[in-house]
Design a protein around this motif. Sequence first.
Motif, PDB file in Angstrom:
ATOM      1  N   HIS A 171       5.164  -0.532   3.255  1.00 21.04           N
ATOM      2  CA  HIS A 171       5.481   0.609   4.107  1.00 21.04           C
ATOM      3  C   HIS A 171       4.397   0.840   5.168  1.00 21.04           C
ATOM      4  O   HIS A 171       4.697   1.002   6.362  1.00 21.04           O
ATOM      5  N   GLU A 226      11.818   7.891  13.633  1.00 19.56           N
ATOM      6  CA  GLU A 226      12.252   7.826  12.234  1.00 19.56           C
ATOM      7  C   GLU A 226      13.319   6.762  12.003  1.00 19.56           C
ATOM      8  O   GLU A 226      13.247   5.990  11.048  1.00 19.56           O
ATOM      9  N   GLN A 227      14.305   6.680  12.892  1.00 20.55           N
ATOM     10  CA  GLN A 227      15.376   5.701  12.695  1.00 20.55           C
ATOM     11  C   GLN A 227      14.862   4.274  12.842  1.00 20.55           C
ATOM     12  O   GLN A 227      15.275   3.388  12.106  1.00 20.55           O
ATOM     13  N   LYS A 239      13.090   3.518   9.625  1.00 20.52           N
ATOM     14  CA  LYS A 239      14.060   3.342   8.546  1.00 20.52           C
ATOM     15  C   LYS A 239      14.657   1.941   8.588  1.00 20.52           C
ATOM     16  O   LYS A 239      14.840   1.287   7.552  1.00 20.52           O
ATOM     17  N   GLN A 240      14.982   1.489   9.796  1.00 25.24           N
ATOM     18  CA  GLN A 240      15.575   0.166   9.946  1.00 25.24           C
ATOM     19  C   GLN A 240      14.599  -0.927   9.523  1.00 25.24           C
ATOM     20  O   GLN A 240      14.978  -1.892   8.852  1.00 25.24           O
ATOM     21  N   ARG A 274      15.079   1.995  -1.959  1.00 22.65           N
ATOM     22  CA  ARG A 274      15.045   2.755  -0.710  1.00 22.65           C
ATOM     23  C   ARG A 274      13.932   3.802  -0.728  1.00 22.65           C
ATOM     24  O   ARG A 274      13.650   4.414  -1.759  1.00 22.65           O
ATOM     25  N   THR A 294      11.542   6.608   2.190  1.00 23.98           N
ATOM     26  CA  THR A 294      11.548   7.254   3.498  1.00 23.98           C
ATOM     27  C   THR A 294      10.331   6.845   4.320  1.00 23.98           C
ATOM     28  O   THR A 294       9.238   6.650   3.757  1.00 23.98           O
ATOM     29  N   PRO A 295      10.465   6.741   5.645  1.00 29.16           N
ATOM     30  CA  PRO A 295       9.294   6.426   6.473  1.00 29.16           C
ATOM     31  C   PRO A 295       8.294   7.573   6.540  1.00 29.16           C
ATOM     32  O   PRO A 295       7.197   7.394   7.072  1.00 29.16           O
TER      33      PRO A 295
END
Length: 298
Positions: free
Chosen positions: A22, A48-49, A52-53, A63, A65-66
């Motif tokens: 991460h 954020e998106q 996430k990608q 899974r 979260t960033p």
Amino acid sequence: MDWVESTARLRQWTRGGTRAPHKPLLFLYALGRFQQDAGAELKYSAVEQDLKQLLAEYGPTNRTTPAYPFHHLVSDGVWEVRTERGPGSPGNGVRELRAAGAAGRLAPELRAALRREPSLLGRMVRVLLDLNFPPSLHGELCAAVGLEPEPPDAQGLSAARRQRDRRMRELVLTAYEYQCAFCGFDGRIGAVPVGLEAAHVHWWAFGGPDEVDNGLCLCSLHHKLFDKGVLGIGDGHRILVSQRFVGRSPAAREHVTALAGRPLIGPQPGALPIAAAHRSWHTSQVFHGAPRPAAADG
């Protein structure tokens, strides 16, 4: 400050070989944005998106979260976070970062060092890639974060860093008789094999050894799909194909989905097969989702 060594020592959660890239992914993304615009801040809600990608494509199967690396990378001294109220991160929660208008960027001292010594960026990128991802993914990962790294420069790297065994490729290709273990491809130009590569099952970046029982001879296509988690190896050394893979063309069916359940080709008698521990690591840390049922014959 030795920024290359600091990059190599990013504090990451780890247990039993579990992947947690991460922070490296956020750091690569930040270096890419710095290369494009050295003064830009990265507002969490705006990036954020993208993050996430990156986590979905290059992170582990579980899974997350960033928000986690956005907050925690600060502790490594290479990243800073500010909010509308001033310096400091409001926490590692998505809602907290969004509500506070949190924005991050490389630490001031690192930004200054990169301006003084532009080649430093390329060396830091090389360390992040080498220590966290297999070589088959380096080029596309740089493209994904908008990086154009400079040629590798060994200066500043610790002499204590683990070195790859250059014999690994030849030993693995010999064990599999110079053919892809998934499809049997065995192309050559004269006496020189082309399009064949030695893949680590348990990634070298995460402690996988340079040993034949951790290697596969794969063609370039299946090496990339193996490292992306589309393909794996199950019980009985049979090929796994992820249910998440979608390919409607005859080529996709022939070269990917039809492999489900087939036995590996090789290794030759006397060569060690893939060790169960390495197969297990790849299945838990790289392979995506559940495997497809075995393809019907004919």
